[in-house]
Design a protein around this motif. Sequence first.
Motif: not given
Length: 794
Positions: A400-407, A438-444
């Motif tokens: 949990s909390g792993t970064v998937v990607g950024k939009v 704020e930055d668009g980072n998607i996490k699990t």
Amino acid sequence: PKMKEDSCLHAALLCLGMLYYSHAIATEKLNHARPSLHGHHEKGKEGQVLHRSKRGWVWNQFFVIEEYTGPDPVLVGRLHSDIDSGDGNIKYILSGEGAGIIFVIDDKSGNIHATKTLDREERAQYTLTAQAVDRNTNRPLEPPSEFIVKVQDINDNPPEFLHENYHANVPERSNVGTSVIQVTASDADDPTYGNSAKLVYSILEGQPYFSVEAQTGIIRTALPNMDREAKEEYHVVIQAKDMGGHMGGLSGTTKVTITLTDVNDNPPKFPQSVYQMSVSEAAVPGEEVGRVKAKDPDIGENGLVAYSIIDGDGMDMFEITTDYETQEGVVKLKKVLDFETKKSYSLKVEAANVHIDPKFISNGPFKDTVTVKISVEDADEPPVFLKPSYIFEVQENAASGTVVGKVHAKDPDAANSAIRYSIDRHTDLERYFIINAEDGNIKTIKALDREEIAWHNISVFAVEVHKQHQEAKVPVAIKVVDVNDNAPKFAAAYEAFVCENARSNQQFITISADDKDDSANGPRFIFSLPPEIIHNPNFTLRDNRDNTASVLVRREGFSRQKQDLYLLPIVISDGGLPPMSSTNTLTIRVCGCDSNGSLLSCNAEAYILNAGLSTGALIAILACIVILLVIVVLFVTLKRQKKEPLIVFEEEDVRENIITYDDEGGGEEDTEAFDIATLQNPDGINGFIPRKDIKPEYQYMPRPGLRPAPNSVDVDDFINTRIQEADNDPTAPPYDSIQIYGYEGRGSVAGSLSSLESATTDSDLDYDYLQNWGPRFKKLADLYGSKDTFDDDS
């Protein structure tokens, strides 16, 4: 008359000889298939004495016409034993398929009747067994004998197509005669008897575009230059008719949907000559300015269009790419724009087909051009994502909390307001992901399982901080990357069988495996035995290196009495990193087999059973058959010298609708001996058997040379006429020596005398006039007069 009698006797003897020969061959085959209890006195291998009794049956060929709807049971035939002296001490017993339900036997006379209507398409023949026993003691007087009752076919089944609807494709603009599809119909009637199953195909709907071959059912194109863009789909109705397509036959239809497939015969065309577009001066390079689309009525690769800029003052500021999914030309910004410097640009865009068919090059050129005018504006616009969609990857089982990607989105206005991001929870109901506003980072948020959900499709919103009515939405596809977390298992619940007499290194089963993981972490599979049983004395395993393994016998000879079940553990490993493995158990049963390796029984108690005949017993049986044939030939020769009939009928033999087969003809497969329907109905001699359930469409003309029966016909004259025709007909086949006439004339004042065709069993008619018809009808007068006498007495 003497020559006629000799020729009939010769034909009867010939047919009888053929019957006995075919019966001997069938008996010989039967004796090879199962033990027989009849034979000369001879000792077998175990010392038992075998006996064979002389069979005394007098057999007839048994045929029953299907769909018979008469009120009374149909007489199939008669069984008679040569030891039956007529004193009533012999009782006939019938058993087998349909005995007592469909077929019943008169235990005194041996007459067999069919009590139910038979359908050849449900069952073509019945195997029955007859036996003669002592009426008082039920002691068998004759060995049981087996015979067959065959159901004779009529045309009562219409043709049926294999499918109710067919679908086929053919390229547009195909040449005339191009094969499209073949439809096939089947008829449940007997294809070896008449034309009941001879089918002819015809087209009912679909002309003039298509045609069908009458004999094969192949549908072909009938018009040239059929254009898919004008009409893509055609509905064709095909009919299959039996009786060779003649009137009176039954028919069936099927629908065929034919779709014209596309060829590149149309160039692309822009629907307008000028496109107007606008773009903000704050747009960044790579942003989409607008789209143009040239319409091509072709589809698939034939409709693929590539776009390019060939002229204009904006060639350095803009570029165009092709979106092959929508077949559009996407105009994008190439450099940063300045509203104060230049407010408009002009482009000349060309659209051309990617694939060109040389057959239709004359329809070209396969390209078109259009003018695109772009104006630069300074307007308040919502946030714009840098990409129209995003695709990310994340490994399954990630913490949990792993970064998937950024939009990323931006405000195209000069103010360049800050952007806030959020996930549309309607697209992430289980809340697997979270986004940094704020930055668009998607996490699990949760651990992901690829075997449960391989792709997650969510939507992300972007809004300006100070202008929340300005909102943008982008689709985000997240692929869950597989890790090797599933061990391979048996592909099925295997259960193997090994013969007691199995040879060493003999293969008896091949197994395979399945793995829930992706192919990268699945095959190839490695099969092996556990280390503790690697030297198993009974079985061994061979990895075939194709994701299968073979199990072989290591030693010879197994015994069900000692052990009838073995459990063999097998280890299966996959090719993933790290590799996963599992131990699966294969159940092996020990079974009894014949010399060819075919399974006989897997039960332990079946081991003690033994069956079969010695070679000496079989030779003795064959010798008895040969002796019987010699006796039969001598018997026939003596009868021929005495010029006596082979079979003596009772003086008062009421035939009516009873079909008696007193000669065996060409055997059971001889269906051309005679047509009983023709003998019962004079219309049948013309090859046309009228149906009783429909009104005939027209009347067939009588065969040349035969005199039609008048409305009032005398039975004696009718029979004499038929006898004379049979004697003088040089084309009559010599299959039968006895001709039976069940037709009593048309329009007779007396009507039909057949009890089988009577509507009811009781009648109020007065039959006293039968007494005046002479000695020919004395028996009928006594039978019908007895009822009146009984009524008077009561």
